[in-house]
Design a protein around this motif. Structure first.
Motif, short mmCIF file in Angstrom:
data_model
loop_
_atom_site.label_atom_id
_atom_site.label_comp_id
_atom_site.label_asym_id
_atom_site.label_seq_id
_atom_site.Cartn_x
_atom_site.Cartn_y
_atom_site.Cartn_z
N ARG A 146 49.01 44.20 36.73
CA ARG A 146 49.54 43.74 38.22
C ARG A 146 50.03 42.45 38.14
O ARG A 146 51.12 42.10 38.83
CB ARG A 146 48.32 44.25 39.27
N VAL A 147 49.10 41.44 37.66
CA VAL A 147 49.68 40.02 37.71
C VAL A 147 50.98 40.00 36.74
O VAL A 147 52.07 39.31 37.19
CB VAL A 147 48.29 39.27 36.95
N ALA A 148 51.02 40.70 35.63
CA ALA A 148 52.03 40.58 34.82
C ALA A 148 53.31 41.24 35.41
O ALA A 148 54.33 40.48 35.34
CB ALA A 148 51.77 41.31 33.36
N ASN A 149 52.96 42.19 36.27
CA ASN A 149 54.37 42.76 36.78
C ASN A 149 54.96 41.83 37.90
O ASN A 149 56.13 41.57 38.07
CB ASN A 149 53.81 44.22 37.46
N GLU A 150 54.12 41.30 38.76
CA GLU A 150 54.38 40.37 39.70
C GLU A 150 55.01 39.14 39.12
O GLU A 150 55.92 38.52 39.78
CB GLU A 150 53.06 40.02 40.71
N LEU A 151 54.45 38.64 38.08
CA LEU A 151 55.14 37.47 37.60
C LEU A 151 56.45 37.74 36.92
O LEU A 151 57.18 36.84 37.07
CB LEU A 151 53.98 36.68 36.57
N GLY A 152 56.48 38.77 36.39
CA GLY A 152 57.66 39.18 35.85
C GLY A 152 58.94 39.32 36.90
O GLY A 152 59.92 39.05 36.51
N ALA A 153 58.44 39.63 38.03
CA ALA A 153 59.51 39.86 39.22
C ALA A 153 59.45 38.58 39.89
O ALA A 153 60.16 38.32 41.02
CB ALA A 153 59.10 40.96 40.00
N GLY A 154 58.64 37.53 39.55
CA GLY A 154 58.74 36.22 40.11
C GLY A 154 57.98 36.04 41.31
O GLY A 154 58.17 35.19 42.33
N ASN A 155 56.91 36.94 41.66
CA ASN A 155 56.08 37.08 42.92
C ASN A 155 54.75 36.37 42.67
O ASN A 155 53.82 37.14 42.33
CB ASN A 155 55.92 38.20 43.34
N GLY A 156 54.66 35.08 42.71
CA GLY A 156 53.45 34.25 42.23
C GLY A 156 52.40 34.48 43.43
O GLY A 156 51.11 34.46 42.96
N LYS A 157 52.49 34.55 44.67
CA LYS A 157 51.60 34.75 45.71
C LYS A 157 50.90 36.11 45.57
O LYS A 157 49.64 36.19 45.29
CB LYS A 157 52.32 34.67 47.20
N ALA A 158 51.81 37.02 45.00
CA ALA A 158 50.96 38.56 45.00
C ALA A 158 50.11 38.38 43.75
O ALA A 158 49.04 39.16 43.64
CB ALA A 158 52.19 39.49 44.81
N ALA A 159 50.53 37.86 42.66
CA ALA A 159 49.71 37.72 41.46
C ALA A 159 48.26 36.84 41.79
O ALA A 159 47.35 37.30 41.27
CB ALA A 159 50.57 36.91 40.19
N LYS A 160 48.85 35.80 42.66
CA LYS A 160 47.26 35.12 43.21
C LYS A 160 46.33 35.89 43.75
O LYS A 160 45.24 36.22 43.69
CB LYS A 160 47.72 33.91 43.96
N PHE A 161 46.84 36.70 44.73
CA PHE A 161 45.98 37.71 45.63
C PHE A 161 45.27 38.80 44.63
O PHE A 161 44.36 39.12 44.83
CB PHE A 161 46.91 38.42 46.60
N ALA A 162 46.18 39.31 43.66
CA ALA A 162 45.64 40.45 42.91
C ALA A 162 44.46 39.85 42.09
O ALA A 162 43.49 40.43 41.77
CB ALA A 162 46.59 40.91 41.88
N THR A 163 44.44 38.32 41.57
CA THR A 163 43.49 37.72 40.83
C THR A 163 42.25 37.69 41.81
O THR A 163 41.05 38.06 41.35
CB THR A 163 43.73 36.48 40.49
N GLU A 164 42.43 37.25 42.75
CA GLU A 164 41.06 37.04 43.68
C GLU A 164 40.55 38.21 44.14
O GLU A 164 39.42 38.52 44.10
CB GLU A 164 41.79 36.29 45.15
N VAL A 165 41.23 39.29 44.44
CA VAL A 165 40.71 40.64 44.62
C VAL A 165 40.06 41.08 43.48
O VAL A 165 38.86 41.77 43.61
CB VAL A 165 41.59 41.41 45.39
N ALA A 166 40.55 41.14 42.24
CA ALA A 166 39.97 41.64 41.13
C ALA A 166 38.55 40.87 40.81
O ALA A 166 37.39 41.51 40.44
CB ALA A 166 40.81 41.74 39.97
N VAL A 167 38.64 39.63 40.83
CA VAL A 167 37.33 38.76 40.41
C VAL A 167 36.28 39.16 41.33
O VAL A 167 35.22 39.32 41.08
CB VAL A 167 37.70 37.33 40.56
N ALA A 168 36.72 39.40 42.63
CA ALA A 168 35.41 39.47 43.75
C ALA A 168 34.87 40.88 43.79
O ALA A 168 33.84 40.84 43.67
CB ALA A 168 36.12 39.21 45.09
#
Length: 288
Positions: free
Chosen positions: A192-214
């Protein structure tokens, strides 16, 4: 299952040696699994289908060649490699009998994880999950029971079940069962993070990280509590040998700590593959 077979101590020792060698080598295709999954997800997120296809071919070819090398080494040194772990003649003879199956397992596992990484990177996580569950619970376990108790093939039956099972995961233990959950976050959130970063969506990548870790950390805490409360009951799934059960009881704190650490570390390690960094205002993630 192995702990309840005839000559359980020798069977467990021999299978543990083979699983350890398999686990060591498995780290290589797992690296390809993570790397190619992220690369494919990045390229598809950016709309570069040809680059994703090229990354797939390169990763499969490299991992297969490495698997062939290890397969040949196992067959050449089939009587010697177990000496790293034991000098027992009985165990060495049992490992020698399993060398061929171990070599085939290593060869097959050099391809399958890479293809799974491509599938996950392409957004087919659900399909991969169904295949893995089917391989283990529908094919692997029934085959192990059939060959172990009906045809009395001892540890060889367990190795066949292990070979089928390793097409979905590398080890059989309570900790390894739980590790499948952070591994799912490892692949799912990473893609998910790779997809978002590939599309230039940094905020979505950060949110996916926080949710997954929690989520992974909470699940790890739950499993740790369960293992602290029911250590002997969980261990009895694998063996009824009193000596083994006592040793497992001594290892409970380390196993619980491993579960807790793996519930976070595996999720975070996937994001390293993206080579991200913060920009100065700390609001976006950028690819280096």
């Amino acid at each position: 299952m192995t702990g309840n077979l005839k000559n359980a101590m020798i069977a467990v020792d021999a299978l543990s040696i083979c699983n350890t060698i398999n686990g060591w080598e498995m780290m290589i295709p797992l690296a390809f699994f993570a790397g190619v999954g992220v690369r494919v997800a990045n390229e598809l997120g950016a709309g570069n289908g040809k680059a994703a296809k090229f990354a797939t071919k390169v990763a499969v070819a490299q991992s297969t060649v490495i698997g062939l090398i290890f397969c040949v080494l196992i067959m050449i040194f089939r009587k010697e490699f177990a000496l790293i772990f034991t000098t027992s003649t009985d165990v060495l003879d049992e490992v020698d009998k399993l060398a061929f199956l171990l070599a085939i397992t290593i060869l097959l596992n050099s391809v399958q994880p890479v293809l799974s990484g491509v599938a996950v990177g392409s957004g087919w996580q659900a399909t991969v999950a169904y295949i893995n569950i089917g391989c283990y619970y529908v094919i692997g376990l029934p085959l192990g029971f059939l060959m172990g108790w009906v045809f009395h093939l001892s540890v060889e039956a367990e190795k066949v079940r292990q070979r089928v099972k390793t097409w979905s995961s590398p080890n059989v233990s309570v900790a390894s069962w739980e590790m499948m959950i952070p591994l799912a976050f490892f692949t799912g959130a990473g893609v998910r993070v790779a997809n978002e970063l590939g599309a230039g969506n940094g905020k979505a990548a950060k949110f996916a990280t926080e949710v997954a870790v929690a989520q992974s950390a909470v699940i790890g805490l739950i499993f740790s509590a369960v293992f602290m409360i029911f250590p002997e009951e969980l261990a009895s799934v694998f063996t009824s040998t009193a000596v083994v059960l006592r040793e497992i009881d001594k290892l409970v704190p380390l196993i619980v700590l491993s579960i807790l650490l793996n519930s976070v570390q595996l999720v975070l390690s996937e994001f390293v593959w993206h080579e991200w960094l913060w920009d100065r205002d700390g609001k976006h993630w950028l690819l280096t």
